[in-house]
Write an enzyme that holds these catalytic residues in place. Structure first.
Site, PDB file in Angstrom:
ATOM      1  N   ARG A 162      15.856   3.242 -90.175  1.00 30.32           N
ATOM      2  CA  ARG A 162      16.977   2.501 -90.738  1.00 30.32           C
ATOM      3  C   ARG A 162      16.928   2.606 -92.267  1.00 30.32           C
ATOM      4  NH1 ARG A 162      14.714  -0.848 -86.688  1.00 30.32           N
ATOM      5  NH2 ARG A 162      16.180  -1.498 -85.059  1.00 30.32           N
ATOM      6  N   LYS A 201      12.902  -4.146 -88.166  1.00 30.78           N
ATOM      7  CA  LYS A 201      13.933  -5.184 -88.156  1.00 30.78           C
ATOM      8  C   LYS A 201      13.655  -6.171 -87.026  1.00 30.78           C
ATOM      9  CE  LYS A 201      18.920  -5.747 -87.446  1.00 30.78           C
ATOM     10  NZ  LYS A 201      20.170  -5.047 -87.126  1.00 30.78           N
ATOM     11  N   HIS A 206      23.333   5.242 -91.119  1.00 26.92           N
ATOM     12  CA  HIS A 206      23.196   4.773 -89.739  1.00 26.92           C
ATOM     13  C   HIS A 206      23.624   5.848 -88.743  1.00 26.92           C
ATOM     14  CE1 HIS A 206      21.984   1.431 -87.308  1.00 26.92           C
ATOM     15  NE2 HIS A 206      23.063   1.523 -86.562  1.00 26.92           N
ATOM     16  N   ARG A 248      20.839   8.171 -88.272  1.00 27.53           N
ATOM     17  CA  ARG A 248      19.897   7.565 -87.310  1.00 27.53           C
ATOM     18  C   ARG A 248      20.384   7.799 -85.886  1.00 27.53           C
ATOM     19  NH1 ARG A 248      16.336   3.170 -86.004  1.00 27.53           N
ATOM     20  NH2 ARG A 248      17.292   1.586 -84.687  1.00 27.53           N
ATOM     21  N   HIS A 278      14.134  -0.627 -81.077  1.00 24.37           N
ATOM     22  CA  HIS A 278      15.121  -1.515 -80.458  1.00 24.37           C
ATOM     23  C   HIS A 278      14.420  -2.629 -79.690  1.00 24.37           C
ATOM     24  CE1 HIS A 278      18.427   1.818 -80.350  1.00 24.37           C
ATOM     25  NE2 HIS A 278      18.398   1.173 -81.487  1.00 24.37           N
ATOM     26  N   TYR A 286      22.700   5.981 -76.190  1.00 24.37           N
ATOM     27  CA  TYR A 286      22.392   7.410 -76.265  1.00 24.37           C
ATOM     28  C   TYR A 286      22.445   8.079 -74.898  1.00 24.37           C
ATOM     29  CZ  TYR A 286      21.111   5.426 -80.643  1.00 24.37           C
ATOM     30  OH  TYR A 286      21.172   4.716 -81.814  1.00 24.37           O
TER      31      TYR A 286
END
Length: 358
Positions: free
Chosen positions: A205, A229, A308, A311, A333, A342
């Site tokens: 990120r 994150k 992003h 990414r 995630h 994805y």
């Protein structure tokens, strides 16, 4: 604690005392489990809600501190519907459906805490009636819908290498007649190539790139150590692998980092920039990283690219070669549902690959 969290914690400490006492109680309850950044978003959402309450005469005020629990207890569903309409239709800072859902979810978390967890001195709930329990918050983004919006807006297969090569070589040829642009490009070519190559070969990120220090990269093991994150443990950095393809670009940048950017020894940031009027390099800002990617993307013919989307480009390519859970771990995630984006994105890619083999 990383730089973003330090700033957000300072902002959180500054804003929280202006809230009603029961919001302070809620923030303190959540502090061990949520990052300062997440809690600051809560505070901002409550700021919007309480400002609306006072403007509508649903709370007496005159400031947030004087808003009472019984004023929240007296709210009807009509009031919440009106607040939702206010968020959707106000002329300044119009909110998307996703933002509206998040703001309502923030309120629901507060009301749930006050009605189900927090107690008064007699062991009764602080909030006797919870109108937010009646509010249905629909999920606004499904993985399939997100994948549909991203389709055609990512780098695929050989385009990943082509974009990196474009930044490293071809961009300079296209701006050869623009002396100012060429000067900036020549000075920052290896840094910019290294940043984009790192993202496209690891899926970082922008905040993770921004926060990285020189000591956070292990070239021998091809590992990066980053604050992920949503993780509230400021003593632990998550190890993240990067592909061999990024090695040369990173090594070339590191070989000139100190001499090119004249960084003082106290400056630990991996990626540096020299601001106008300054002689020494300092940590490159998130905005500068984002603007740098957009600059090259426009010239490359893909103006919709962003950090992003780089990414996402890595993640789609990575998912084709691995499984859902490896991709989830690589990207950091919290939920495999997010990673399912994805799976949908690669459906079409795999179908096209089969057609090419015919």
């Amino acid at each position: 604690m990383n730089i973003i969290k330090i700033k957000d914690r300072q902002e959180l400490d500054r804003k929280t005392p202006s809230m009603p006492w029961f919001v302070e109680k809620f923030i303190n309850y959540k502090l061990p489990d949520l990052s300062p950044s997440s809690l600051l978003e809560y505070i901002r959402d409550y700021d919007t809600f309480f400002s609306w309450l006072l403007a509508e005469g649903l709370a007496q005020g005159p400031t947030f501190r004087e808003i009472k629990l019984d004023e929240l207890e007296k709210l009807h569903m009509d009031s919440i519907d009106s607040f939702r309409m206010f968020l959707a239709t106000r002329q300044s800072n119009t909110n998307s459906k996703t933002t509206i859902s998040r703001k309502l979810s923030s309120l629901r978390s507060l009301f749930h805490y006050l009605s189900q967890i927090a107690e008064d001195e007699e062991f009764y709930p602080l909030l006797k009636r919870n109108v937010m329990a009646k509010v249905s918050i629909k999920r606004t983004q499904k993985p399939k819908d997100t994948a549909a919006r991203l389709e055609g807006k990512l780098l695929q297969e050989q385009e990943i290498d082509e974009f990196i090569a474009y930044i490293n070589e071809d961009y300079g040829k296209e701006i050869a007649n623009n002396k100012q642009a060429l000067y900036a490009y020549v000075n920052n070519r290896l840094r910019d190539t290294s940043i984009v190559s790192l993202i496209l070969n690891s899926g970082l990120r922008v905040s993770e790139v921004y926060n990285m220090n020189v000591d956070d990269i292990d070239l021998k093991k091809r590992l990066l150590y980053v604050y992920r994150k949503g993780k509230n443990d400021d003593t632990f950095k998550t190890p993240v692998y990067f592909r061999q393809e990024a090695m040369r670009d990173i090594e070339q940048y590191l070989s000139l980092r100190e001499t090119k950017y004249k960084s003082p020894k106290r400056e630990k940031a991996l990626f540096l920039a020299i601001a106008n009027g300054k002689k020494e390099g300092s940590r490159m800002t998130k905005r500068a990283i984002q603007e740098m990617v957009i600059k090259y993307a426009k010239r490359f013919g893909k103006p919709y690219l962003s950090v992003h989307k780089l990414r996402h480009s890595f993640a789609t390519d990575y998912y084709l070669r691995n499984d859902l859970y490896k991709t989830q771990e690589q990207l950091g995630h919290a939920s495999p549902e997010t990673t399912q984006i994805y799976a949908h994105l690669t459906d079409k890619t795999m179908a096209e690959a089969i057609d090419r083999q015919k």
